[in-house]
Design a protein around this motif. Structure first.
Motif: not given
Length: 106
Positions: A36-37, A41-43, A74-75, A101-102
């Motif tokens: 999830t993290m 971070a990516d989203n 950056y998580g 969701v990616d």
């Protein structure tokens, strides 16, 4: 029956299995949180770039420092729920979409 199996009592075997089960549950929770993290971070990075904002601009709009925002992106830290609500509203998405969701692949 092997020597080791004969020397282990039923109670100690049961205790071992219960401890192992607890550890597995903890690991599953941690893996879910890590996944999830990673999406979060990516989203956050993807959405910010898609909207053409700098980290500083977005941090200002959310009422936090750029350093703090950067840690989320950056998580390295997890934003509190109240901030997730602000982020979701800012992008017009649900919290669920942001964390699970990616969005890059949607």
């Amino acid at each position: 029956m092997c020597t080791i199996a004969r020397s282990i009592s039923y109670r100690s075997l049961l205790n071992f299995i219960q401890s192992y089960t607890k550890i597995l549950k903890i690991l599953v929770c941690l893996l879910f949180k890590i996944r999830t993290m990673l999406y979060l971070a990516d989203n956050m990075r993807y959405l910010r770039a898609k909207w053409g904002r700098s980290q500083q601009q977005l941090a200002d709009e959310l009422g936090i420092t750029r350093t703090r925002y950067s840690k989320y992106e950056y998580g390295m830290a997890e934003p509190p729920i109240a901030l997730l609500v602000k982020i979701a509203k800012y992008y017009g998405l649900s919290i669920d979409e942001i964390i699970s969701v990616d969005l890059y692949r949607v």
